[in-house]
Every structure is written in C-alpha cells, then in structure tokens.
Scaffold this active site. Structure first.
Site, PDB file in Angstrom:
ATOM      1  N   HIS A 241      18.325 -30.652 -72.922  1.00  0.00           N
ATOM      2  CA  HIS A 241      19.532 -31.513 -73.190  1.00  0.00           C
ATOM      3  C   HIS A 241      20.165 -30.947 -74.066  1.00  0.00           C
ATOM      4  O   HIS A 241      21.640 -31.200 -73.982  1.00  0.00           O
ATOM      5  CB  HIS A 241      18.971 -32.895 -73.465  1.00  0.00           C
ATOM      6  CG  HIS A 241      18.405 -33.683 -72.292  1.00  0.00           C
ATOM      7  ND1 HIS A 241      17.762 -34.810 -72.612  1.00  0.00           N
ATOM      8  CD2 HIS A 241      18.485 -33.659 -71.157  1.00  0.00           C
ATOM      9  CE1 HIS A 241      17.308 -35.452 -71.320  1.00  0.00           C
ATOM     10  NE2 HIS A 241      17.746 -34.617 -70.850  1.00  0.00           N
TER      11      HIS A 241
ATOM     12  N   ASN B 298       9.536 -35.590 -69.295  1.00  0.00           N
ATOM     13  CA  ASN B 298      10.516 -35.158 -69.955  1.00  0.00           C
ATOM     14  C   ASN B 298      10.210 -33.335 -70.348  1.00  0.00           C
ATOM     15  O   ASN B 298      10.719 -32.784 -70.944  1.00  0.00           O
ATOM     16  CB  ASN B 298      10.813 -35.505 -71.180  1.00  0.00           C
ATOM     17  CG  ASN B 298      11.255 -37.073 -71.094  1.00  0.00           C
ATOM     18  OD1 ASN B 298      12.201 -37.270 -70.005  1.00  0.00           O
ATOM     19  ND2 ASN B 298      10.936 -38.126 -71.894  1.00  0.00           N
TER      20      ASN B 298
ATOM     21  N   LYS C  90      15.375 -45.493 -64.865  1.00  0.00           N
ATOM     22  CA  LYS C  90      16.076 -45.068 -65.988  1.00  0.00           C
ATOM     23  C   LYS C  90      17.585 -44.860 -65.523  1.00  0.00           C
ATOM     24  O   LYS C  90      17.731 -44.177 -64.587  1.00  0.00           O
ATOM     25  CB  LYS C  90      15.436 -43.510 -66.341  1.00  0.00           C
ATOM     26  CG  LYS C  90      14.509 -43.617 -67.395  1.00  0.00           C
ATOM     27  CD  LYS C  90      14.154 -42.453 -68.161  1.00  0.00           C
ATOM     28  CE  LYS C  90      12.838 -42.264 -69.023  1.00  0.00           C
ATOM     29  NZ  LYS C  90      12.628 -41.135 -69.573  1.00  0.00           N
TER      30      LYS C  90
ATOM     31  N   ARG D 131       4.534 -41.448 -69.560  1.00  0.00           N
ATOM     32  CA  ARG D 131       5.743 -41.376 -68.778  1.00  0.00           C
ATOM     33  C   ARG D 131       6.571 -40.130 -69.352  1.00  0.00           C
ATOM     34  O   ARG D 131       7.335 -39.374 -69.082  1.00  0.00           O
ATOM     35  CB  ARG D 131       6.659 -42.621 -68.653  1.00  0.00           C
ATOM     36  CG  ARG D 131       8.086 -42.068 -68.081  1.00  0.00           C
ATOM     37  CD  ARG D 131       8.594 -43.412 -67.411  1.00  0.00           C
ATOM     38  NE  ARG D 131       9.886 -42.914 -66.603  1.00  0.00           N
ATOM     39  CZ  ARG D 131      10.716 -43.715 -65.974  1.00  0.00           C
ATOM     40  NH1 ARG D 131      10.360 -45.001 -65.810  1.00  0.00           N
ATOM     41  NH2 ARG D 131      11.771 -43.227 -65.491  1.00  0.00           N
TER      42      ARG D 131
ATOM     43  N   ARG E  43      24.594 -59.417 -66.448  1.00  0.00           N
ATOM     44  CA  ARG E  43      23.171 -59.336 -67.398  1.00  0.00           C
ATOM     45  C   ARG E  43      22.208 -58.825 -66.113  1.00  0.00           C
ATOM     46  O   ARG E  43      21.100 -58.908 -66.279  1.00  0.00           O
ATOM     47  CB  ARG E  43      22.717 -60.619 -67.836  1.00  0.00           C
ATOM     48  CG  ARG E  43      23.549 -60.995 -68.986  1.00  0.00           C
ATOM     49  CD  ARG E  43      22.724 -61.831 -70.147  1.00  0.00           C
ATOM     50  NE  ARG E  43      23.818 -62.303 -71.043  1.00  0.00           N
ATOM     51  CZ  ARG E  43      24.594 -63.235 -71.040  1.00  0.00           C
ATOM     52  NH1 ARG E  43      24.520 -64.227 -69.912  1.00  0.00           N
ATOM     53  NH2 ARG E  43      25.353 -63.577 -71.831  1.00  0.00           N
TER      54      ARG E  43
ATOM     55  N   GLU F 199      13.069 -29.473 -60.950  1.00  0.00           N
ATOM     56  CA  GLU F 199      12.078 -30.810 -61.067  1.00  0.00           C
ATOM     57  C   GLU F 199      10.765 -30.869 -60.372  1.00  0.00           C
ATOM     58  O   GLU F 199       9.850 -31.375 -60.723  1.00  0.00           O
ATOM     59  CB  GLU F 199      13.068 -32.132 -60.824  1.00  0.00           C
ATOM     60  CG  GLU F 199      14.287 -32.190 -61.537  1.00  0.00           C
ATOM     61  CD  GLU F 199      14.054 -32.901 -63.112  1.00  0.00           C
ATOM     62  OE1 GLU F 199      13.024 -32.761 -63.695  1.00  0.00           O
ATOM     63  OE2 GLU F 199      15.164 -33.019 -63.775  1.00  0.00           O
TER      64      GLU F 199
ATOM     65  N   LYS G 242       6.025 -38.943 -59.190  1.00  0.00           N
ATOM     66  CA  LYS G 242       6.796 -39.753 -60.305  1.00  0.00           C
ATOM     67  C   LYS G 242       6.219 -41.352 -60.207  1.00  0.00           C
ATOM     68  O   LYS G 242       6.252 -41.904 -61.298  1.00  0.00           O
ATOM     69  CB  LYS G 242       8.392 -39.667 -59.747  1.00  0.00           C
ATOM     70  CG  LYS G 242       9.301 -40.530 -60.577  1.00  0.00           C
ATOM     71  CD  LYS G 242      10.008 -39.860 -61.656  1.00  0.00           C
ATOM     72  CE  LYS G 242      11.015 -40.816 -62.437  1.00  0.00           C
ATOM     73  NZ  LYS G 242      12.436 -40.049 -62.945  1.00  0.00           N
TER      74      LYS G 242
ATOM     75  N   HIS H 198      12.810 -30.701 -70.834  1.00  0.00           N
ATOM     76  CA  HIS H 198      13.981 -31.755 -71.073  1.00  0.00           C
ATOM     77  C   HIS H 198      14.690 -31.533 -72.515  1.00  0.00           C
ATOM     78  O   HIS H 198      15.657 -31.657 -72.789  1.00  0.00           O
ATOM     79  CB  HIS H 198      13.930 -33.177 -70.635  1.00  0.00           C
ATOM     80  CG  HIS H 198      13.851 -33.267 -68.977  1.00  0.00           C
ATOM     81  ND1 HIS H 198      12.913 -32.425 -68.308  1.00  0.00           N
ATOM     82  CD2 HIS H 198      14.714 -33.919 -68.193  1.00  0.00           C
ATOM     83  CE1 HIS H 198      13.408 -32.724 -67.019  1.00  0.00           C
ATOM     84  NE2 HIS H 198      14.289 -33.554 -67.050  1.00  0.00           N
TER      85      HIS H 198
HETATM   86  P1  NAD Z   1      24.870 -34.816 -59.099  1.00  0.00           P
HETATM   87  O1  NAD Z   1      24.808 -35.872 -59.139  1.00  0.00           O
HETATM   88  O2  NAD Z   1      26.023 -34.151 -60.065  1.00  0.00           O
HETATM   89  O3  NAD Z   1      24.835 -33.766 -57.698  1.00  0.00           O
HETATM   90  C1  NAD Z   1      24.967 -32.680 -57.668  1.00  0.00           C
HETATM   91  C2  NAD Z   1      26.468 -32.107 -56.695  1.00  0.00           C
HETATM   92  O4  NAD Z   1      25.924 -32.475 -55.556  1.00  0.00           O
HETATM   93  C3  NAD Z   1      27.384 -33.011 -56.942  1.00  0.00           C
HETATM   94  O5  NAD Z   1      28.668 -32.237 -56.710  1.00  0.00           O
HETATM   95  C4  NAD Z   1      27.350 -33.935 -55.682  1.00  0.00           C
HETATM   96  O6  NAD Z   1      28.576 -34.543 -55.342  1.00  0.00           O
HETATM   97  C5  NAD Z   1      26.991 -33.146 -54.966  1.00  0.00           C
HETATM   98  N1  NAD Z   1      25.947 -33.746 -53.591  1.00  0.00           N
HETATM   99  C6  NAD Z   1      24.941 -34.615 -53.800  1.00  0.00           C
HETATM  100  N2  NAD Z   1      24.455 -34.762 -52.666  1.00  0.00           N
HETATM  101  C7  NAD Z   1      25.113 -34.143 -51.735  1.00  0.00           C
HETATM  102  C8  NAD Z   1      24.935 -33.892 -50.471  1.00  0.00           C
HETATM  103  N3  NAD Z   1      23.966 -34.392 -49.815  1.00  0.00           N
HETATM  104  N4  NAD Z   1      25.864 -33.208 -49.954  1.00  0.00           N
HETATM  105  C9  NAD Z   1      26.743 -32.297 -50.328  1.00  0.00           C
HETATM  106  N5  NAD Z   1      26.976 -32.483 -51.682  1.00  0.00           N
HETATM  107  C10 NAD Z   1      26.027 -33.243 -52.366  1.00  0.00           C
HETATM  108  O7  NAD Z   1      23.757 -33.951 -59.922  1.00  0.00           O
HETATM  109  P2  NAD Z   1      22.206 -34.128 -59.517  1.00  0.00           P
HETATM  110  O8  NAD Z   1      21.354 -32.926 -59.915  1.00  0.00           O
HETATM  111  O9  NAD Z   1      21.857 -34.815 -58.468  1.00  0.00           O
HETATM  112  O10 NAD Z   1      21.747 -35.117 -60.973  1.00  0.00           O
HETATM  113  C11 NAD Z   1      21.833 -34.884 -62.139  1.00  0.00           C
HETATM  114  C12 NAD Z   1      21.756 -36.058 -63.092  1.00  0.00           C
HETATM  115  O11 NAD Z   1      20.591 -36.882 -62.627  1.00  0.00           O
HETATM  116  C13 NAD Z   1      22.032 -35.851 -64.739  1.00  0.00           C
HETATM  117  O12 NAD Z   1      23.050 -36.575 -64.836  1.00  0.00           O
HETATM  118  C14 NAD Z   1      20.643 -36.324 -64.843  1.00  0.00           C
HETATM  119  O13 NAD Z   1      20.565 -36.595 -66.298  1.00  0.00           O
HETATM  120  C15 NAD Z   1      20.049 -37.319 -63.979  1.00  0.00           C
HETATM  121  N6  NAD Z   1      18.819 -37.453 -63.743  1.00  0.00           N
HETATM  122  C16 NAD Z   1      18.237 -38.585 -63.995  1.00  0.00           C
HETATM  123  C17 NAD Z   1      16.971 -38.829 -64.021  1.00  0.00           C
HETATM  124  C18 NAD Z   1      16.179 -40.472 -64.221  1.00  0.00           C
HETATM  125  O14 NAD Z   1      15.258 -40.561 -64.309  1.00  0.00           O
HETATM  126  N7  NAD Z   1      17.359 -41.477 -64.085  1.00  0.00           N
HETATM  127  C19 NAD Z   1      15.920 -37.885 -63.838  1.00  0.00           C
HETATM  128  C20 NAD Z   1      16.699 -36.606 -63.687  1.00  0.00           C
HETATM  129  C21 NAD Z   1      17.823 -36.516 -63.746  1.00  0.00           C
HETATM  130  N1  GLY Z   2      13.160 -38.166 -65.714  1.00  0.00           N
HETATM  131  C1  GLY Z   2      12.429 -38.527 -66.851  1.00  0.00           C
HETATM  132  C2  GLY Z   2      11.968 -40.229 -66.346  1.00  0.00           C
HETATM  133  O1  GLY Z   2      12.136 -40.704 -65.491  1.00  0.00           O
HETATM  134  O2  GLY Z   2      10.952 -40.490 -67.179  1.00  0.00           O
END
Ligand code: NAD
Ligand code: GLY
Length: 371
Positions: A262, A255, A144, A251, A122, A186, A237, A258
């Site tokens: 999406h 998006n 998130k 907040r 939990r 972003e 942020k 987005h």
């Molecule tokens: P990812 O996590 O797939 O990373 C991109 C690629 O880069 C992967 O192949 C990873 O292994 C590689 N990589 C990462 N760091 C590296 C480094 N230092 N050296 C070499 N390779 C490296 O993608 P991302 O763009 O980091 O994240 C996208 C995800 O984040 C999506 O799922 C999206 O929905 C999510 N997201 C979440 C939020 C949130 O608020 N939680 C906000 C924006 C995006």
């Molecule tokens: N990436 C959108 C949020 O964190 O609210």
C-alpha cells in the site's frame, strides 16, 4: 467445469459460482436470489466494450429493468468523485431499497460498486461479476468495499457483503497479461499464508504468466490449471472470511504483503505499479523480514521469490522511491495499532503469524536490499 463455494456468515451467507459462460446467465442467477427488478450496472469502458451487451441482454431477458454507470478505467478514479457518479445514476433512475447494484469489472469497479451499494439508502443489494483474475480470487469475495483517499489506499470504506459472486473464467481471455500476473500475486499469497498444496501445484507447473497455458485442459480431462487456481483461491478466501468476517483477528492474514504494497502504490501515485505488482514486492519484503527475524527459513523465502519471478512479477522496489518516505507512509496504513505497524510474516509455506514487533531498522535494511 462448474463449482460453487459457500461463504458462510452469521447474517449474510452467499455463494461464489464459478462457471464458464455464466455471464450469459447472470439474469437467471439473480432471479434465483429473488432480487428486486431494478438493477444498476457499474462498469468501465474497457470491460463494458467486451462484456456489457451480453450482461445487459441476460438481465433484460430475465425481466430486469437495467440502468448503467460507466466510470473511467483506472485506480486513479477509485475515489469519492466516482462514487458521486454512481449516486447520480441511482438518483436519476430511482434506484430503491429493493434494487441491486452489479459490479462488472476488476477490483476497482468491484470495490467502488460495493461501497456505493453499502451507502446508497443505507445499504442495498449488490452482486459481484469480477472480470480480472485479481478480482475473481480476492477483491470480489469478503465484502471489503471502498475508495482511496489522496493520502492513502482504501482509507474510506465499509464492510458490505455481495449477494452473489459470479465468476466466468472465459472472460480472462481478454485480460491483459500484466493484469493476469497481478492476479497471480494474490494466488501466490494464498499459497504462502494458507494452502501449501496450491503453492506446490504452482511450483510444479511450467508457466504462471500465460493465459493459454493456464486455460489448457489438463490431461485426463480434469480441470485446467486456472480452474484449480480459482477454486483453491476462492476456497481459501471463503474459509478465512467465514471464520472472521470483520477482521477481528484471523482475516488480517489476507493482508500478507499488503503493508509495504500500500505504501508503494500510494507513493507512486497508483500509476507505476499495479496492486498485484505492489503485493509481490510487499511479499518479498515480508519474507525477507521474517527470515531476518529468524521466523522463516531462507530456503522457503527463496521458493516464494522464485514463484513470484515465475509469475513475471517484480521483486525489487520501483526506481526512485525514498526508503524513509516508505517507512513514514507505513504509519498511515489501516493496520497501524497504537503507532505500531502490523506485519503478516510467514513461518512456513502455508502458515503465517501476525506481529507488530518489527524493528524499523529491519524494515529499512530489507528495503535497502530491494532497491
Ligand atoms: P482493475 O480493476 O484496475 O483491473 C485491471 C485492468 O484490467 C483494468 O484496466 C480493467 O479495465 C481491466 N480488465 C478487467 N477485466 C478485464 C477483462 N476481462 N478483459 C479486459 N480487461 C479487463 O484492477 P484489479 O487488479 O482487478 O483490482 C485492483 C483493485 O482491487 C485495487 O483497488 C485493490 O485495492 C482492490 N482489492 C480489493 C480487495 C477487497 O478485498 N475488496 C482485495 C484485493 C484488491
Ligand atoms: N484483501 C484482504 C481482505 O479481503 O481482507
């Protein structure tokens, strides 16, 4: 350069520490937070190969008992099967209420580790060590967490704030350029929705798509461009999340771009465009929609689109996407309220408004122009 940014929340404030080389001090940072001694490190083979040993050494040297779970790399693995694997490692290693899960990776690893931490027993502590630009400026901050459902992006999730976000900008040296560009989407988002100075700084710099250029020290010994970008983006942020942790209103502006992003990601099976590229396409669409509705000057839409191109990001829809399918898919978005699709639309650089009054014909027209 070292900076600390606070995310101020009623019950779960924390700090974003930005410091070169800090990967080797993760254990010290965690000890300062007085976290329990058992930790579960979650990563993927790509990132672990570069940085896993350094992180493990730091944790062990600071007295932590570490187990790890290495998940396959890719958005297509951001699902409940991967969460089961994290739970399996937690069970085998008796991860307890006082234990901490650490995400070492990009946004995919960060979102999944956060979700596992939110739900295991939990809710246990978690720490974000983002390694992609996108994760540093966005995904690791704000709590998130979640995974994708086969029919929609991030449909399963929870709010669960990390105890710490530790950013070591030096790890960006190994980030593939395509991923650097994805993160830049972003950053451009923050410029458009919140920080006109950040937007202007990016407009005035020569390149946005090359790490050597971004990391080079600026004359006069000031911060490099990447330092500036990390600080301003994380501050944007943190400001928004501190004002509206659970997305009751403000907040939602994060998006921006987005809504359509999406749909594009989901309809292309998360494999044709990455998240940042989809956001770039979504921002172009949202900008054009705002212009058609008379809310944003065309000249500013052009400035945004030029910046997106300068970052090497796409401004057109991927070939073969059916526009009717995109519009249908928008209905599955988390932002749909009473059947109406919610859009974040700019009114000037640095300011946006939230509306669910965008006629489908306008969306269709704009998407048509983007094929
Ligand atoms: P990812 O996590 O797939 O990373 C991109 C690629 O880069 C992967 O192949 C990873 O292994 C590689 N990589 C990462 N760091 C590296 C480094 N230092 N050296 C070499 N390779 C490296 O993608 P991302 O763009 O980091 O994240 C996208 C995800 O984040 C999506 O799922 C999206 O929905 C999510 N997201 C979440 C939020 C949130 O608020 N939680 C906000 C924006 C995006
Ligand atoms: N990436 C959108 C949020 O964190 O609210």
């Amino acid at each position: 350069m070292s900076s600390t940014i606070s995310v101020n929340l009623p019950l779960s404030s924390y700090e974003i520490a930005i410091a070169p080389g800090s990967l080797d001090n993760l254990g010290d940072y965690m000890n300062r937070l007085q976290l329990g001694k058992k930790v579960l490190l979650v990563s993927n083979p790509t990132v672990f190969k570069h940085y896993g040993e350094r992180v493990l050494s730091s944790l062990k040297a600071s007295g932590f008992d570490v187990c790890s779970c290495i998940l396959p790399d890719g958005e297509q693995y951001k699902n409940l099967d991967s969460i089961q694997k994290i739970y399996g490692t937690a069970l085998e290693n008796r991860v307890e209420r006082s234990s901490t899960m650490i995400a070492l990776g990009g946004g995919v690893i960060g979102d999944m580790t956060g979700f596992a931490a939110a739900t295991w027993l939990r809710g246990i502590n978690f720490v974000q060590v983002p390694t992609s630009l996108l994760a540093m400026v966005d995904a690791s901050v704000g709590g998130k967490t979640g995974v994708n459902h086969p029919q929609g992006k991030n449909l399963i999730g929870a709010f669960h704030q990390p105890r710490l976000v530790l950013i070591d900008p030096e790890v960006l040296k190994t980030l593939p350029e395509r991923e650097l560009r994805a993160g830049m989407a972003e950053v451009i988002k923050y410029g458009v929705i919140w920080d006109a100075d950040l937007f202007a700084k990016m407009e005035n710099c020569l390149r946005l798509d090359q790490m050597e250029y971004l990391m080079a020290p600026v004359s006069g010994g000031e911060n490099s461009l990447i330092d500036y970008i990390l600080i301003r983006s994380c501050q944007a942020k943190a400001d928004v999340v501190s004002k509206d942790e659970k997305e009751a209103g403000l907040r939602a502006i994060l998006n921006y771009g987005h809504t359509i992003a999406h749909a594009v990601e989901s309809l292309t099976g998360y494999s044709v465009v990455n998240h940042g590229e989809a956001v770039a396409i979504g921002m172009v669409a949202a900008g054009e929609i705002a212009a058609k509705l008379g809310m944003w000057q065309s000249s500013e839409v052009q400035r945004q689109n030029i910046l997106i191109e300068k970052a090497g990001l796409p401004t057109k829809l991927p070939a073969g996407l059916d526009i009717a399918e995109i519009i249908e898919s928008l209905q599955l978005d988390k932002k749909v309220k009473a059947g109406k699709v919610r859009f974040i639309l700019p009114t000037q650089i640095g300011a946006v408004t939230i509306t669910d009054e965008v006629p489908s014909e306008v969306i269709r027209e704009v998407l048509q122009e983007m094929t």
